[in-house]
Design a protein around this motif. Structure first.
Motif, PDB file in Angstrom:
ATOM      1  N   ASN A  91      -7.394  -5.444  29.908  1.00 40.11           N
ATOM      2  CA  ASN A  91      -8.528  -4.549  30.091  1.00 40.11           C
ATOM      3  C   ASN A  91      -8.267  -3.629  31.283  1.00 40.11           C
ATOM      4  OD1 ASN A  91     -10.919  -5.269  28.209  1.00 40.11           O
ATOM      5  ND2 ASN A  91     -10.140  -7.261  28.877  1.00 40.11           N
ATOM      6  N   TYR A  92      -8.437  -2.348  31.055  1.00 40.46           N
ATOM      7  CA  TYR A  92      -8.229  -1.269  32.036  1.00 40.46           C
ATOM      8  C   TYR A  92      -6.746  -0.893  32.138  1.00 40.46           C
ATOM      9  CZ  TYR A  92     -13.085  -1.867  33.498  1.00 40.46           C
ATOM     10  OH  TYR A  92     -14.448  -1.945  33.512  1.00 40.46           O
ATOM     11  N   GLY A  93      -6.526   0.384  32.273  1.00 35.46           N
ATOM     12  CA  GLY A  93      -5.171   0.924  32.298  1.00 35.46           C
ATOM     13  C   GLY A  93      -4.338   0.505  33.481  1.00 35.46           C
ATOM     14  N   MET A  94      -4.956   0.445  34.679  1.00 33.90           N
ATOM     15  CA  MET A  94      -4.159   0.132  35.872  1.00 33.90           C
ATOM     16  C   MET A  94      -3.566  -1.276  35.798  1.00 33.90           C
ATOM     17  SD  MET A  94      -7.218   1.748  36.460  1.00 33.90           S
ATOM     18  CE  MET A  94      -8.237   0.680  37.472  1.00 33.90           C
ATOM     19  N   PRO A  95      -4.380  -2.320  35.574  1.00 34.12           N
ATOM     20  CA  PRO A  95      -3.790  -3.661  35.466  1.00 34.12           C
ATOM     21  C   PRO A  95      -2.788  -3.756  34.311  1.00 34.12           C
ATOM     22  CG  PRO A  95      -6.168  -3.803  35.750  1.00 34.12           C
ATOM     23  CD  PRO A  95      -5.851  -2.369  35.477  1.00 34.12           C
ATOM     24  N   ALA A  96      -3.094  -3.082  33.215  1.00 35.53           N
ATOM     25  CA  ALA A  96      -2.192  -3.121  32.056  1.00 35.53           C
ATOM     26  C   ALA A  96      -0.820  -2.569  32.417  1.00 35.53           C
ATOM     27  CB  ALA A  96      -2.788  -2.320  30.903  1.00 35.53           C
ATOM     28  N   SER A  97      -0.800  -1.499  33.235  1.00 28.64           N
ATOM     29  CA  SER A  97       0.477  -0.884  33.605  1.00 28.64           C
ATOM     30  C   SER A  97       1.327  -1.849  34.441  1.00 28.64           C
ATOM     31  CB  SER A  97       0.246   0.417  34.376  1.00 28.64           C
ATOM     32  OG  SER A  97      -0.260   0.178  35.677  1.00 28.64           O
ATOM     33  N   HIS A  98       0.686  -2.724  35.199  1.00 27.12           N
ATOM     34  CA  HIS A  98       1.420  -3.696  36.003  1.00 27.12           C
ATOM     35  C   HIS A  98       1.873  -4.893  35.170  1.00 27.12           C
ATOM     36  CE1 HIS A  98       0.807  -1.706  39.837  1.00 27.12           C
ATOM     37  NE2 HIS A  98      -0.464  -1.524  39.521  1.00 27.12           N
ATOM     38  N   MET A  99       1.333  -5.029  33.951  1.00 33.88           N
ATOM     39  CA  MET A  99       1.749  -6.112  33.058  1.00 33.88           C
ATOM     40  C   MET A  99       2.949  -5.719  32.202  1.00 33.88           C
ATOM     41  SD  MET A  99      -0.009  -8.862  33.552  1.00 33.88           S
ATOM     42  CE  MET A  99       0.381  -9.789  32.054  1.00 33.88           C
ATOM     43  N   VAL A 100       3.300  -4.440  32.196  1.00 38.94           N
ATOM     44  CA  VAL A 100       4.401  -3.964  31.352  1.00 38.94           C
ATOM     45  C   VAL A 100       5.697  -4.689  31.674  1.00 38.94           C
ATOM     46  CG1 VAL A 100       5.892  -1.994  30.802  1.00 38.94           C
ATOM     47  CG2 VAL A 100       3.404  -1.695  30.891  1.00 38.94           C
ATOM     48  N   SER A 101       6.061  -4.731  32.962  1.00 36.40           N
ATOM     49  CA  SER A 101       7.316  -5.366  33.368  1.00 36.40           C
ATOM     50  C   SER A 101       7.357  -6.833  32.961  1.00 36.40           C
ATOM     51  CB  SER A 101       7.484  -5.236  34.888  1.00 36.40           C
ATOM     52  OG  SER A 101       8.600  -5.984  35.334  1.00 36.40           O
ATOM     53  N   PHE A 136       2.261   3.466  27.987  1.00 30.24           N
ATOM     54  CA  PHE A 136       2.067   4.039  26.654  1.00 30.24           C
ATOM     55  C   PHE A 136       3.294   3.811  25.780  1.00 30.24           C
ATOM     56  CE2 PHE A 136      -0.780   7.315  28.943  1.00 30.24           C
ATOM     57  CZ  PHE A 136      -1.891   6.517  28.776  1.00 30.24           C
ATOM     58  N   GLU A 137       4.461   3.816  26.405  1.00 31.81           N
ATOM     59  CA  GLU A 137       5.702   3.626  25.661  1.00 31.81           C
ATOM     60  C   GLU A 137       5.842   2.179  25.198  1.00 31.81           C
ATOM     61  OE1 GLU A 137      10.499   3.705  26.546  1.00 31.81           O
ATOM     62  OE2 GLU A 137       9.218   5.031  27.723  1.00 31.81           O
ATOM     63  N   TYR A 138       5.496   1.217  26.081  1.00 32.15           N
ATOM     64  CA  TYR A 138       5.705  -0.195  25.726  1.00 32.15           C
ATOM     65  C   TYR A 138       4.556  -0.792  24.913  1.00 32.15           C
ATOM     66  CZ  TYR A 138       6.659  -5.152  25.900  1.00 32.15           C
ATOM     67  OH  TYR A 138       6.893  -6.448  25.524  1.00 32.15           O
ATOM     68  N   ALA A 139       3.329  -0.449  25.251  1.00 32.27           N
ATOM     69  CA  ALA A 139       2.177  -1.067  24.581  1.00 32.27           C
ATOM     70  C   ALA A 139       2.236  -0.841  23.069  1.00 32.27           C
ATOM     71  CB  ALA A 139       0.882  -0.499  25.143  1.00 32.27           C
ATOM     72  N   THR A 140       1.961  -1.894  22.324  1.00 31.24           N
ATOM     73  CA  THR A 140       1.943  -1.764  20.863  1.00 31.24           C
ATOM     74  C   THR A 140       0.786  -0.867  20.439  1.00 31.24           C
ATOM     75  OG1 THR A 140       2.752  -4.039  20.747  1.00 31.24           O
ATOM     76  CG2 THR A 140       1.983  -3.048  18.695  1.00 31.24           C
ATOM     77  N   TYR A 141      -0.373  -1.056  21.096  1.00 29.45           N
ATOM     78  CA  TYR A 141      -1.539  -0.217  20.825  1.00 29.45           C
ATOM     79  C   TYR A 141      -2.273   0.107  22.124  1.00 29.45           C
ATOM     80  CZ  TYR A 141      -0.780  -1.742  16.015  1.00 29.45           C
ATOM     81  OH  TYR A 141      -0.216  -2.000  14.801  1.00 29.45           O
ATOM     82  N   THR A 142      -2.802   1.318  22.171  1.00 28.81           N
ATOM     83  CA  THR A 142      -3.654   1.757  23.276  1.00 28.81           C
ATOM     84  C   THR A 142      -5.038   1.992  22.685  1.00 28.81           C
ATOM     85  OG1 THR A 142      -1.825   2.818  24.460  1.00 28.81           O
ATOM     86  CG2 THR A 142      -4.057   3.569  24.989  1.00 28.81           C
ATOM     87  N   ILE A 143      -6.034   1.278  23.181  1.00 30.94           N
ATOM     88  CA  ILE A 143      -7.379   1.336  22.599  1.00 30.94           C
ATOM     89  C   ILE A 143      -8.311   2.180  23.460  1.00 30.94           C
ATOM     90  CG2 ILE A 143      -9.382  -0.035  21.873  1.00 30.94           C
ATOM     91  CD1 ILE A 143      -7.380  -2.390  21.463  1.00 30.94           C
ATOM     92  N   ALA A 144      -8.979   3.141  22.825  1.00 29.78           N
ATOM     93  CA  ALA A 144      -9.968   3.994  23.493  1.00 29.78           C
ATOM     94  C   ALA A 144     -11.344   3.637  22.954  1.00 29.78           C
ATOM     95  CB  ALA A 144      -9.668   5.469  23.226  1.00 29.78           C
ATOM     96  N   VAL A 145     -12.373   3.755  23.802  1.00 29.71           N
ATOM     97  CA  VAL A 145     -13.722   3.379  23.374  1.00 29.71           C
ATOM     98  C   VAL A 145     -14.568   4.589  22.957  1.00 29.71           C
ATOM     99  CG1 VAL A 145     -13.718   1.261  24.732  1.00 29.71           C
ATOM    100  CG2 VAL A 145     -14.633   3.364  25.746  1.00 29.71           C
ATOM    101  N   SER A 146     -13.975   5.789  23.024  1.00 23.36           N
ATOM    102  CA  SER A 146     -14.688   6.976  22.549  1.00 23.36           C
ATOM    103  C   SER A 146     -13.676   8.024  22.113  1.00 23.36           C
ATOM    104  CB  SER A 146     -15.590   7.566  23.650  1.00 23.36           C
ATOM    105  OG  SER A 146     -14.817   8.206  24.653  1.00 23.36           O
ATOM    106  N   GLU A 147     -14.126   8.952  21.302  1.00 25.30           N
ATOM    107  CA  GLU A 147     -13.254  10.028  20.825  1.00 25.30           C
ATOM    108  C   GLU A 147     -12.798  10.900  21.985  1.00 25.30           C
ATOM    109  OE1 GLU A 147     -10.881  11.717  18.375  1.00 25.30           O
ATOM    110  OE2 GLU A 147     -12.325  10.325  17.471  1.00 25.30           O
TER     111      GLU A 147
END
Length: 374
Positions: A91-101, A136-147
């Motif tokens: 949940n949230y982009g910042m923590p997700a980016s630190h989970m990539v490695s 964005f490159e590694y994540a299988t899916y990026t989920i947005a909650v609005s258009e």
């Protein structure tokens, strides 16, 4: 399937959507959760993932090489391996980016859900520009909650084919109207006193309403942070203390009760000076589920959650006069307000049913695991 769900904080009162997400998915999968910090430091039971020695070394190195150092990642990797995690939902982009490695080293697929400021705050987007590209490159899916958020994420570098739109869902068995709601003069606002929610504008618009309907009431639910002190001061300056109630933080059951006993829900969301925007405000969805007409703005996911002239009224950002006009319109015609509320509940049941929406996230996680095993 074993899923690890990460979040910045375990007890953030405003993040009921994450607690609901965890609760729903636990019906279909084995759930493990990590929290505290952009690179998680604790498990669900509050235990540190690292030993005290590693934790200290991580803190020292964080200031030099960043969060993603050997000592910071060690505890997270160990936890994921020991619990045989098959996919991480961050949940949230910042923590997700630190989970990539971490995920990349372990070969675990990663899904990320953006919620609002993580996709719009200018300073944050600049700070995380490179990390987001890697995410964005590694994540299988990026989920947005609005258009609106989906468009902004693609501009920020998200791969269009991997961006999925899944708005929040609401528990319509908890948030529902009551048969004997005879309240015809109370407006309800629920949420943090944050700049992007413009609570001062809501109060100013309500003050205009009082000139025609002096018996009207405004109830504002939220913690005493952000612009709270300024709001309290404005109410005192305007001399409308008897018409405005500040309740402080209330739990979801108390909020549901408030929503079942109001005329309408108001929220004047705007784009803050730093670019911060709403994703899709959960309070608006819950209010619609409770059969309350909405008076809000043409902002973020609100444009999709509220159908103008059918389930509520939307004005341009910072249009204080327009907001007051529609609030007065509802006071003048409570029967019309009730009709709009019913339409709103039907809209939520069709497009924002909680189990249906969370199930979509779970199915993406299932697909990510399946594809990883090919």
């Amino acid at each position: 399937m074993r899923i690890c769900i990460t979040r910045s904080s375990r007890f953030a009162y405003s993040e009921t959507f994450i607690r609901d997400q965890i609760s729903c998915i636990s019906n279909w999968a084995e759930i493990h959760t990590l929290h505290s910090g952009r690179l998680p430091e604790k498990s669900e039971d509050g235990k540190q993932l690292n030993s005290k020695v590693f934790w200290v070394l991580h803190k020292i190195l964080k200031g030099v090489v960043g969060r993603n150092n050997y000592f910071g990642e060690y505890g997270v990797k160990k936890y994921l391996k020991e619990n045989k995690i098959e996919v991480v939902l961050a949940n949230y982009g910042m923590p997700a980016s630190h989970m990539v490695s971490v995920c990349k080293q372990l070969g675990i697929p990663l899904l990320v859900i953006f919620h609002g400021h993580d996709a719009t705050d200018k300073k944050l987007l600049e700070e995380y520009k490179d990390k987001y590209i890697q995410l964005f490159e590694y994540a299988t899916y990026t989920i947005a909650v609005s258009e609106e958020m989906k468009k902004r994420l693609i501009i920020a570098g998200a791969v269009p084919e991997k961006v999925k739109l899944i708005p929040y869902g609401v528990d319509i068995t908890k948030f529902k109207p009551i048969e004997n709601n005879v309240n015809k003069n109370t407006f309800l606002a629920v949420g943090r006193f944050a700049g992007k929610k413009a609570p001062l504008t809501t109060i100013k618009a309500f003050n205009r309403v009082l000139t025609q309907f002096p018996e009207a009431k405004l109830v504002m639910v939220g913690g005493k942070t952000g612009l709270y002190a300024e709001c309290e001061k404005l109410v005192a300056t305007l001399g409308i203390q008897n018409a405005v109630e500040f309740t402080g933080i209330q739990n979801s059951e108390q909020v549901a009760q408030r929503m079942s006993d109001a005329l309408a829900f108001v929220q004047h969301s705007i784009t803050a000076a730093n670019g911060d925007m709403e994703g899709t405000p959960l309070g608006i969805l819950e209010a619609s589920a409770s059969a309350l007409p909405i008076v809000s703005t043409l902002h973020g996911g609100i444009k999709e959650a509220v159908i103008h002239n059918e389930t509520g009224y939307l004005v341009e950002e910072n249009d204080e006069e327009g907001m007051a006009k529609y609030m007065i319109k509802l006071l003048e015609n409570p029967e019309r307000a009730k009709e709009m509320g019913i339409s709103g509940r039907n809209h939520i049941a069709k497009n924002h049913h909680q189990e249906t929406q969370v199930r979509k996230i779970y199915e993406l996680a299932e697909l990510a695991v399946k594809n990883a095993h090919k």
